[in-house]
Design a protein around this motif. Structure first.
Motif, PDB file in Angstrom:
ATOM      1  N   ASP A 120       3.306  -0.953  -7.187  1.00  0.00           N
ATOM      2  CA  ASP A 120       4.370  -0.252  -6.478  1.00  0.00           C
ATOM      3  C   ASP A 120       5.476   0.172  -7.432  1.00  0.00           C
ATOM      4  OD1 ASP A 120       3.269  -0.319  -4.012  1.00  0.00           O
ATOM      5  OD2 ASP A 120       4.438  -1.998  -3.259  1.00  0.00           O
TER       6      ASP A 120
ATOM      7  N   ASN B  28      -2.068  -4.671  -0.450  1.00  0.00           N
ATOM      8  CA  ASN B  28      -1.085  -3.664  -0.854  1.00  0.00           C
ATOM      9  C   ASN B  28      -1.634  -2.808  -1.996  1.00  0.00           C
ATOM     10  OD1 ASN B  28       1.567  -2.518  -0.690  1.00  0.00           O
ATOM     11  ND2 ASN B  28       2.040  -3.507  -2.638  1.00  0.00           N
ATOM     12  N   MET B  34       3.604   4.254   3.548  1.00  0.00           N
ATOM     13  CA  MET B  34       3.859   3.288   4.616  1.00  0.00           C
ATOM     14  C   MET B  34       3.585   3.908   5.983  1.00  0.00           C
ATOM     15  SD  MET B  34       7.299   1.654   2.910  1.00  0.00           S
ATOM     16  CE  MET B  34       7.554   0.200   3.938  1.00  0.00           C
ATOM     17  N   HIS B  60       2.985  -4.713   2.659  1.00  0.00           N
ATOM     18  CA  HIS B  60       3.891  -4.187   1.635  1.00  0.00           C
ATOM     19  C   HIS B  60       4.639  -5.309   0.907  1.00  0.00           C
ATOM     20  CE1 HIS B  60       6.312  -1.169  -0.307  1.00  0.00           C
ATOM     21  NE2 HIS B  60       7.428  -1.721   0.129  1.00  0.00           N
ATOM     22  N   HIS B  61       5.148  -6.273   1.677  1.00  0.00           N
ATOM     23  CA  HIS B  61       6.000  -7.309   1.076  1.00  0.00           C
ATOM     24  C   HIS B  61       5.217  -8.518   0.575  1.00  0.00           C
ATOM     25  CE1 HIS B  61       9.624  -5.192   2.007  1.00  0.00           C
ATOM     26  NE2 HIS B  61       9.349  -5.165   3.306  1.00  0.00           N
TER      27      HIS B  61
END
Lengths: 150, 96
Positions: A120, B28, B34, B60-61
């Motif tokens: 990311d 992820n 998203m 995501h987290h």
């Protein structure tokens, strides 16, 4: 201005400039070569990832049963975009719009691996042209998802 | 108090009960949007918007989320579908 919007009746209208159509035509043309390149290519490993972690035998078995169909559908998706951008006005029924968002994902995955984006927030290799394509594909995909999903 | 199950229920138990449940995990990745991941969870699994958003944020987290639980064959179908969507998905035993 390029983008996507939902028409009355539920079809998705995708507006693209001539340059954007040309870009999508070129990118989708390359999908068969990428998918044929096999697991040595990180893009292929990401498009067709192992279904089982830490169990090579089960992962291989899964591949035997699913890979051909997955590759066929991914190629058909890329070809559908390629055909559409070589034609006239682009209006997609819900099924075709779904094919588009999946195929745009595949194109973004291929470009991301070429840019070396693995985590990311990574910018990847300093290749402004490729990066520009990647960002634009993301913008287009977001627009089509929003048009489908509103 | 109990009651006799129908034949179909008994058969189901015989087939399903001994099997440890399996789970479908979505991992992820830096590529997928998203909005797209949330859309996939709604359109494919039929999750309500709030649940789809919760799972998407979990992916995501936390780096991954369990998006489905059930028998192995069903999880394999889900994983194949996720690969169709370009999501990075795997399956494993629930207790693994």
């Amino acid at each position: 201005m390029s983008g996507a919007r939902r028409l009355r009746g539920g079809r998705i209208r995708v507006d693209l400039t001539a340059d954007e159509r040309e870009l999508l035509a070129r990118l989708t043309e390359q999908a068969p070569a990428v998918l044929a390149s096999g697991p040595a290519d990180p893009a292929v490993r990401r498009l067709l990832p192992d279904a089982y972690r830490g169990d090579d035998e089960a992962a291989e078995e899964f591949r035997r049963f699913t890979q051909e169909g997955l590759v066929e559908r991914k190629l058909a998706g890329a070809a559908a975009i390629g055909d559409a951008v070589r034609g006239g006005t682009i209006e997609l029924d819900p099924g075709a719009a779904l094919v588009w968002v999946k195929a745009l994902t595949d194109l973004r995955i291929i470009i991301a691996t070429r840019l070396g984006i693995e985590n990311d927030g990574e910018e990847g290799l300093p290749d402004p042209a490729l990066r520009g394509m990647y960002d634009w594909l993301g913008y287009l995909q977001e627009a089509v998802v929003r048009a489908i999903d509103r | 108090m109990t009651q006799a199950g129908t034949r179909a229920e008994l058969d189901d138990e015989l087939v399903v009960a001994p099997d440890t449940p399996w789970v479908t995990l979505v991992w992820n990745d830096p590529v997928n949007l998203m909005s797209y991941v949330s859309y996939v969870f709604r359109s494919y699994f039929g999750h309500p918007r709030a649940e789809a958003e919760r799972l998407m944020l979990l992916v995501h987290h936390e780096g991954r989320a369990v998006v489905a639980t059930g028998v192995r064959e069903e999880m394999e179908r889900h994983v194949e579908a996720m690969h169709d969507y370009g999501l990075w998905a795997t399956l494993q035993r629930a207790d693994a």
